[in-house]
Scaffold this motif. Structure first.
Motif, PDB file in Angstrom:
ATOM      1  N   ALA A   1       0.829  -1.208   0.000  1.00  0.00           N
ATOM      2  CA  ALA A   1       0.000   0.000   0.000  1.00  0.00           C
ATOM      3  C   ALA A   1       0.865   1.259   0.000  1.00  0.00           C
ATOM      4  O   ALA A   1       0.546   2.244  -0.684  1.00  0.00           O
ATOM      5  N   ALA A   2       1.953   1.226   0.740  1.00  0.00           N
ATOM      6  CA  ALA A   2       2.841   2.388   0.789  1.00  0.00           C
ATOM      7  C   ALA A   2       3.451   2.661  -0.587  1.00  0.00           C
ATOM      8  O   ALA A   2       3.586   3.821  -1.007  1.00  0.00           O
ATOM      9  N   LEU A   3       3.804   1.614  -1.309  1.00  0.00           N
ATOM     10  CA  LEU A   3       4.353   1.777  -2.652  1.00  0.00           C
ATOM     11  C   LEU A   3       3.315   2.376  -3.593  1.00  0.00           C
ATOM     12  O   LEU A   3       3.622   3.256  -4.403  1.00  0.00           O
ATOM     13  N   ALA A   4       2.072   1.891  -3.478  1.00  0.00           N
ATOM     14  CA  ALA A   4       1.003   2.420  -4.329  1.00  0.00           C
ATOM     15  C   ALA A   4       0.781   3.908  -4.061  1.00  0.00           C
ATOM     16  O   ALA A   4       0.673   4.721  -4.992  1.00  0.00           O
ATOM     17  N   HIS A   5       0.737   4.271  -2.794  1.00  0.00           N
ATOM     18  CA  HIS A   5       0.484   5.669  -2.434  1.00  0.00           C
ATOM     19  C   HIS A   5       1.626   6.580  -2.892  1.00  0.00           C
ATOM     20  O   HIS A   5       1.389   7.744  -3.252  1.00  0.00           O
ATOM     21  N   ALA A   6       2.830   6.062  -2.887  1.00  0.00           N
ATOM     22  CA  ALA A   6       3.972   6.867  -3.314  1.00  0.00           C
ATOM     23  C   ALA A   6       3.864   7.274  -4.782  1.00  0.00           C
ATOM     24  O   ALA A   6       4.448   8.274  -5.200  1.00  0.00           O
TER      25      ALA A   6
END
Length: 387
Positions: free
Chosen positions: A174-179
């Protein structure tokens, strides 16, 4: 706490198919019953007959939201997990306004996700990327990082696999997607109630909850929608469910899902998953000891649901083994078409050959599984595998 026997399981086969569906908890049935009879009113009505349904609907929304760490106003009731998944995927793609929206998912998702992606590609011109998984069924974050583009509007990766129990690294993904500015959806149908989940800690924007996996009736489900996330509605009309799913609410099923969520919250706090995990590991040990060198675990040893054991037994076909032990209710991952069995797509995506995939059994435990049942199931499977 020791539960009384479940009336639906009395004198039947040993039930080891909790990942397929769970029996409705009698306490859940008791909670919803008045809303099938006495409290019949429309929750939108301003007269007294609408008061109790309206109150009960709000309470249920709060109960389900609390189980996953969300706020009541972020919870949308739906009629199934598949519907919740469609609302998340279709809703995000259509609301994005992008001329060429890009969606990323992964190879072992439930068909509700994979088929929704194919429909979005066919009907709305979405570009779909399906990430591979490793030999235990986990997505590698580096693969997601490489697949993300400026056109990516949504990433959808499940919390736990229905066949192997594999727990994906959702927070990292999820953190990668949000980045990269993309939303993140998580189908948590199999994980909710079995392991602690918190939408804030995970960082997800959308999360699917399914009632019949958590001892509520079929037809009760929900989608967590983080405040501020825009979705195209699934049904248009009267504006119910924050305008995302029009139609008079099914209060009885919402109450059932709320009651099931509250029970699950209590069980998680009391350490119930540890009891289930101990039974699961005992079953695995008994089979491995009695069938030395023949029992192979499919999926991660540690990063998996506490209730799920997916194994292949050398020299056997899963469907034939289960047919030989009608005293056990369990599943294989294979699909049967016109009498021919095809290997599980999940196990195939993990790199397993047809022999191992067709030899697989999914043994999933739950609230009413006992030590005596584990011993019985192990003895029956060993006997059938050594004939």
């Amino acid at each position: 706490m020791t539960l009384p026997p479940h009336p639906g399981l009395a004198e039947g086969p040993v039930y080891l198919d909790y990942n397929a569906t769970t029996p409705v908890d009698p306490r859940v049935a008791e909670a919803m019953a008045p809303h099938l009879t006495h409290f019949f009113g429309n929750p939108s009505s301003s007269h007294p007959y609408g008061s109790e349904p309206r109150r009960a609907l709000a309470a249920a929304r709060a109960q389900v939201a609390a189980l996953v760490g969300g706020r009541p106003e972020e919870l949308v009731f739906t009629g199934s997990g598949s519907e919740a998944d469609l609302l998340a995927l279709r809703g995000a793609v259509l609301a994005s306004g992008r001329p060429h929206p890009h969606v990323i998912t992964q190879a072992t998702e439930h068909p509700a996700i994979l088929e929704s992606c194919r429909a979005l590609q066919r009907l709305h011109g979405a570009r779909i990327t399906i990430l591979p998984v490793d030999h235990v069924g986990l997505v590698q974050p580096a693969d997601l990082a490489e697949a993300l583009t400026d056109d990516t509007v949504l990433v959808s990766v499940m919390a736990a696999n229905n066949e192997t129990g594999a727990l994906q690294p959702v927070a990292e993904l999820a953190a990668l997607a949000h980045a990269r500015g993309a939303l993140f959806h998580c189908d948590a149908a199999q994980a909710v109630g079995k392991v602690p989940l918190d939408v804030q800690a995970l960082g997800v924007d959308l999360l699917t909850v399914v009632g019949h996996k958590t001892y509520a009736p079929k037809g009760a489900a929900a989608l967590y929608v983080r405040d501020g996330v825009r979705l195209e509605p699934a049904a248009y009309g009267g504006g119910q469910e924050h305008g995302l799913r029009a139609g008079t609410e099914n209060v009885a099923l919402a109450v059932a899902l709320g009651a099931a969520a509250e029970l699950a919250d209590g069980e998680l706090a009391a350490g119930a998953p540890a009891r289930i995990e101990a039974l699961r590991d005992d079953l695995h040990r008994r089979l491995a000891v009695a069938l030395p060198g023949r029992v192979h675990l499919n999926g991660p040893e540690r990063e998996r649901l506490p209730n799920t054991l997916n194994i292949s037994i050398d020299g056997t076909l899963g469907h034939e083994l289960l047919a030989a032990v009608p005293e056990i209710a369990a599943s294989t991952g294979s699909a049967c078409h016109s009498g021919a069995h095809a290997p599980s797509p999940v196990l195939t995506a993990m790199g397993n050959g047809p022999e191992r995939a067709l030899g697989a059994l999914r043994l999933s435990l739950g609230r009413w599984t006992t030590q005596a049942e584990i011993e019985t199931a192990a003895a029956l499977l060993v006997a059938a595998a050594t004939r």
